[in-house]
Design a protein around this motif. Structure first.
Motif, PDB file in Angstrom:
ATOM      1  N   LEU A 154       0.898  -1.144   0.074  1.00 24.26           N
ATOM      2  CA  LEU A 154       0.188   0.067  -0.055  1.00 24.26           C
ATOM      3  C   LEU A 154       0.769   1.224  -0.054  1.00 24.26           C
ATOM      4  N   LEU A 155       1.785   1.147   0.816  1.00 16.43           N
ATOM      5  CA  LEU A 155       2.762   2.597   0.816  1.00 16.43           C
ATOM      6  C   LEU A 155       3.418   2.557  -0.193  1.00 16.43           C
ATOM      7  N   PHE A 156       3.958   1.623  -0.742  1.00 15.86           N
ATOM      8  CA  PHE A 156       4.834   1.789  -2.021  1.00 15.86           C
ATOM      9  C   PHE A 156       3.933   2.672  -3.239  1.00 15.86           C
ATOM     10  N   TYR A 157       2.737   1.893  -3.414  1.00 16.40           N
ATOM     11  CA  TYR A 157       1.999   2.568  -4.299  1.00 16.40           C
ATOM     12  C   TYR A 157       1.002   3.704  -4.208  1.00 16.40           C
ATOM     13  N   ASN A 158       1.122   4.006  -2.867  1.00 17.98           N
ATOM     14  CA  ASN A 158       0.304   5.214  -2.266  1.00 17.98           C
ATOM     15  C   ASN A 158       1.222   6.179  -1.150  1.00 17.98           C
ATOM     16  N   PRO A 159       2.271   6.560  -1.642  1.00 19.07           N
ATOM     17  CA  PRO A 159       3.243   7.296  -0.719  1.00 19.07           C
ATOM     18  C   PRO A 159       2.652   8.437   0.104  1.00 19.07           C
ATOM     19  N   HIS A 160       1.452   9.099  -0.553  1.00 15.69           N
ATOM     20  CA  HIS A 160       1.143  10.186   0.001  1.00 15.69           C
ATOM     21  C   HIS A 160       0.233   9.829   1.587  1.00 15.69           C
ATOM     22  N   THR A 161       0.135   8.608   1.590  1.00 16.69           N
ATOM     23  CA  THR A 161      -0.660   8.292   2.682  1.00 16.69           C
ATOM     24  C   THR A 161       0.093   8.311   3.944  1.00 16.69           C
ATOM     25  N   THR A 166       1.138  10.972   5.446  1.00 13.98           N
ATOM     26  CA  THR A 166       0.684  12.098   6.263  1.00 13.98           C
ATOM     27  C   THR A 166      -0.852  12.360   5.533  1.00 13.98           C
ATOM     28  N   GLU A 167      -1.474  11.704   4.466  1.00 15.53           N
ATOM     29  CA  GLU A 167      -2.880  11.975   3.872  1.00 15.53           C
ATOM     30  C   GLU A 167      -3.752  10.840   4.188  1.00 15.53           C
ATOM     31  N   ASN A 168      -4.966  10.845   4.365  1.00 15.06           N
ATOM     32  CA  ASN A 168      -5.803   9.701   4.196  1.00 15.06           C
ATOM     33  C   ASN A 168      -5.795   9.033   2.682  1.00 15.06           C
ATOM     34  N   PHE A 169      -5.945   7.752   3.039  1.00 15.92           N
ATOM     35  CA  PHE A 169      -6.086   7.041   1.733  1.00 15.92           C
ATOM     36  C   PHE A 169      -7.530   7.292   1.091  1.00 15.92           C
ATOM     37  N   ARG A 170      -8.484   7.311   2.089  1.00 15.25           N
ATOM     38  CA  ARG A 170      -9.824   7.718   1.475  1.00 15.25           C
ATOM     39  C   ARG A 170      -9.937   9.226   1.690  1.00 15.25           C
ATOM     40  N   ASP A 171     -10.160  10.109   0.503  1.00 18.63           N
ATOM     41  CA  ASP A 171      -9.887  11.449   0.908  1.00 18.63           C
ATOM     42  C   ASP A 171     -11.086  12.055   1.351  1.00 18.63           C
ATOM     43  N   ASN A 172     -12.356  11.308   1.578  1.00 17.55           N
ATOM     44  CA  ASN A 172     -13.707  11.689   2.027  1.00 17.55           C
ATOM     45  C   ASN A 172     -13.429  12.005   3.429  1.00 17.55           C
ATOM     46  N   PHE A 173     -12.195  11.480   4.054  1.00 19.65           N
ATOM     47  CA  PHE A 173     -11.999  11.893   5.421  1.00 19.65           C
ATOM     48  C   PHE A 173     -11.337  13.100   5.568  1.00 19.65           C
ATOM     49  N   ASP A 174     -10.946  13.913   4.434  1.00 27.24           N
ATOM     50  CA  ASP A 174     -10.023  15.106   4.576  1.00 27.24           C
ATOM     51  C   ASP A 174     -11.060  16.254   5.366  1.00 27.24           C
ATOM     52  N   ALA A 196       5.209   1.799   7.508  1.00 24.15           N
ATOM     53  CA  ALA A 196       4.237   1.012   6.610  1.00 24.15           C
ATOM     54  C   ALA A 196       3.287   0.605   7.615  1.00 24.15           C
ATOM     55  N   ASN A 197       3.357  -0.226   8.796  1.00 21.68           N
ATOM     56  CA  ASN A 197       2.616  -0.900   9.539  1.00 21.68           C
ATOM     57  C   ASN A 197       1.957  -0.023  10.305  1.00 21.68           C
ATOM     58  N   ASN A 198       2.545   0.935  11.024  1.00 20.35           N
ATOM     59  CA  ASN A 198       2.199   2.156  11.907  1.00 20.35           C
ATOM     60  C   ASN A 198       0.987   2.892  11.055  1.00 20.35           C
ATOM     61  N   VAL A 199       1.480   3.507   9.821  1.00 13.80           N
ATOM     62  CA  VAL A 199       0.525   4.261   9.315  1.00 13.80           C
ATOM     63  C   VAL A 199      -0.506   3.285   8.616  1.00 13.80           C
ATOM     64  N   GLY A 200      -0.495   2.092   8.113  1.00 14.41           N
ATOM     65  CA  GLY A 200      -1.512   1.280   7.482  1.00 14.41           C
ATOM     66  C   GLY A 200      -2.493   0.997   8.929  1.00 14.41           C
ATOM     67  N   GLY A 201      -1.669   0.482  10.306  1.00 10.60           N
ATOM     68  CA  GLY A 201      -2.825   0.203  11.354  1.00 10.60           C
ATOM     69  C   GLY A 201      -3.736   1.445  11.748  1.00 10.60           C
ATOM     70  N   TRP A 202      -3.126   2.646  11.772  1.00 15.62           N
ATOM     71  CA  TRP A 202      -3.629   3.657  12.202  1.00 15.62           C
ATOM     72  C   TRP A 202      -4.695   4.285  11.404  1.00 15.62           C
ATOM     73  N   GLN A 203      -4.592   4.069  10.035  1.00 15.25           N
ATOM     74  CA  GLN A 203      -5.619   4.399   8.947  1.00 15.25           C
ATOM     75  C   GLN A 203      -6.809   3.232   9.040  1.00 15.25           C
ATOM     76  N   TRP A 204      -6.355   1.988   9.225  1.00 14.86           N
ATOM     77  CA  TRP A 204      -7.428   0.967   9.237  1.00 14.86           C
ATOM     78  C   TRP A 204      -8.278   1.339  10.436  1.00 14.86           C
ATOM     79  N   THR A 205      -7.753   1.516  11.483  1.00 14.14           N
ATOM     80  CA  THR A 205      -8.650   1.962  12.578  1.00 14.14           C
ATOM     81  C   THR A 205      -9.451   3.025  12.429  1.00 14.14           C
ATOM     82  N   ALA A 206      -8.867   4.127  11.869  1.00 19.08           N
ATOM     83  CA  ALA A 206      -9.764   5.396  11.735  1.00 19.08           C
ATOM     84  C   ALA A 206     -10.668   5.321  10.787  1.00 19.08           C
ATOM     85  N   GLY A 207     -10.468   4.294   9.981  1.00 22.50           N
ATOM     86  CA  GLY A 207     -11.578   4.157   8.850  1.00 22.50           C
ATOM     87  C   GLY A 207     -11.363   4.814   7.727  1.00 22.50           C
TER      88      GLY A 207
END
Length: 483
Positions: free
Chosen positions: A288-295, A297-305, A379-390
């Protein structure tokens, strides 16, 4: 003429199954170099707890090389400046390293490889940190995955990864003079106060410690992993995340050791695959991080912005210090502070509490974990936090709000975990251990608990916090629909 190759150690602090080192050892002499590159890392630089681990892991690697007649050269600064300097000092012809996948690492390494090529220096990188490289796993349409389950099936369909490489039979180390920093001068260890005083009782950094921990886990505890991994007091987890992060052991080593134990009948298939699935989750976060480096600091789902995060320094401090008034949350945060680790089930609960009960931005939680976890992995930290936040890929639905009381009663039914880390509640009956505010004054007095004095009252009411979080989510959805 014999070649001189620099092997640039990064997060591959081992000699076994080190593809770049094995390649370097095939011809000519080898210079072993480690660079503490905080400048390029910037805000993603190694956190304080991980620096403690890094110090001891580098000391272990130094000793392993010394036993083979080699040495580890230590330098601090921008890799793009230091490596050409070492090339100039030593006359090295080539440099090799094992790939990393953080955005800043990729950017730095591409530029460095280009600069070295312009200087006539050969530079090669190798796969070492994942089961499969990000570009080796793709959907049937040839696209990156954003959902874990099909990603994991695709990884399994490719079969076992290549077998781990042995330690090279012979490494001819460069014998010329090369200046090196002293590890002690880097100040990676805390002094006053020494908040890592209890770390040494918990951890043995280095490749030998990683091998011993893996062998101990596969000798029996792994068979309780599938069912027991959610119970923080049961000791059913591997505790291999930090050794994997620092590359003291490779994913391929863990994979093949587990598969061998399964084939020998020592590890049940269900338990073994449940454990290997977590290696898959680790790969997925890198993918995920390799293909979405902006995540980063940014939400993967921009509707959360437009999500209405709250600034609440008092609540944030209560969370970081384990003073929220919710015993399971506080136990997890205190375990983290004292040992540099937190049980995975509890991580989900404390993360959910921060972003949903307190409505504090997931980035603040990610930053705290990055500084206090010995296994802090971007990668794990960002992925885990964004997973939890939705707001992440394949994320938990936002309306999934962990009830910290129910979680404690279900996964710490006897209260062993809470009593260990929140001892001031130790004398409370099990019935009230997760909700001391429901105990009578008599019960509290008999247990030596004075709410608001010896232990805090809840900083937020669960039911009210849940309603507030759901309302915030609905507000965000409405904004998205009207834009």
């Amino acid at each position: 003429m014999s070649k001189t190759t620099i092997h640039w150690f990064r997060r591959d602090l081992r000699l076994r199954d080190n593809p770049a080192l094995s390649d370097a050892a095939q011809e000519g002499s080898v210079i072993c170099l480690f660079i503490l590159d905080d400048e390029d890392a910037g805000t993603q630089a190694t956190g304080a707890a991980s620096r403690w681990w890094l110090h001891h892991s580098l000391a272990a690697l130094t000793e392993a090389l010394k036993q083979r007649g080699g040495r580890l050269i230590l330098r601090r600064g921008k890799a793009g400046k230091i490596i050409p300097d070492v090339v100039s000092e030593t006359g090295a012809d080539r440099i090799v390293w094992n790939r990393l996948y953080e955005p800043w690492s990729i950017q730095r390494d591409k530029q460095l490889k280009s600069d070295l090529t312009d200087l006539g220096i050969e530079a090669d990188s190798f796969a070492s940190d994942m089961i499969r490289e990000p570009w080796q796993v793709e959907t049937k349409a040839g696209k990156p995955f954003s959902v874990f389950s099909p990603f994991w099936r695709a990884v399994q369909d490719q079969g076992d990864p290549p077998s781990p490489l042995p330690i090279p039979d012979r490494i001819y180390f460069h014998t010329g003079h090369v200046t090196t920093d002293r590890l002690e001068d880097w100040g990676l260890l805390p002094t006053k106060p020494n908040w890592a005083a209890e770390f040494e009782a918990t951890w043995t950094p280095g490749a030998d410690g990683a091998a011993a921990r893996m062998a101990e886990f596969l000798s029996g505890p792994v068979n309780d992993y599938k069912d027991g991994r959610d119970f923080p007091a049961r000791g059913a987890t591997s505790l291999m995340s930090a050794p994997l992060h620092f590359g003291e052991v490779s994913p391929r080593q863990v994979w093949h050791a587990t598969r061998s134990a399964m084939e020998a009948g020592d590890v049940r298939d269900a338990a073994g695959w449940s454990f290997l699935r977590e290696l898959g989750w680790r790969d997925f976060n890198r993918h995920l991080l390799f293909y979405n480096p902006h995540t980063v600091t940014e939400n993967f789902r921009d509707n959360f912005d437009s999500f209405p995060w709250r600034d609440d320094e008092t609540a944030l401090e209560g969370w970081t210090r384990g003073r929220t008034g919710y015993p399971l949350v506080d136990a997890g945060m205190r375990e983290l502070w004292r040992t540099g680790i937190m049980h995975n089930r509890v991580r989900m609960v404390v993360a959910s509490f921060l972003v949903k009960h307190l409505l504090i931005d997931w980035r603040q939680g990610e930053a705290w974990f990055r500084d206090t976890l010995v296994d802090a992995d971007l990668a794990n930290n960002v992925g885990g936090w964004q997973w939890t936040a939705g707001c992440g890929a394949d994320a938990a639905p936002y309306f999934r709000i962990f009830n910290p009381v129910a979680q404690g009663e279900k996964f710490d039914p006897k209260g062993d975990y809470i009593r260990r880390w929140v001892p001031e509640l130790g004398a409370l009956p099990d019935k009230y251990l997760n909700k001391p505010w429901e105990a009578s004054d008599k019960v509290l007095a008999e247990a030596g608990v004075a709410l608001g004095k010896t232990y805090p009252k809840p900083i937020v009411d669960h039911a009210d916090a849940r309603k507030r979080a759901l309302a915030a989510f609905e507000e965000t959805k409405l904004k998205q629909e009207t834009n």
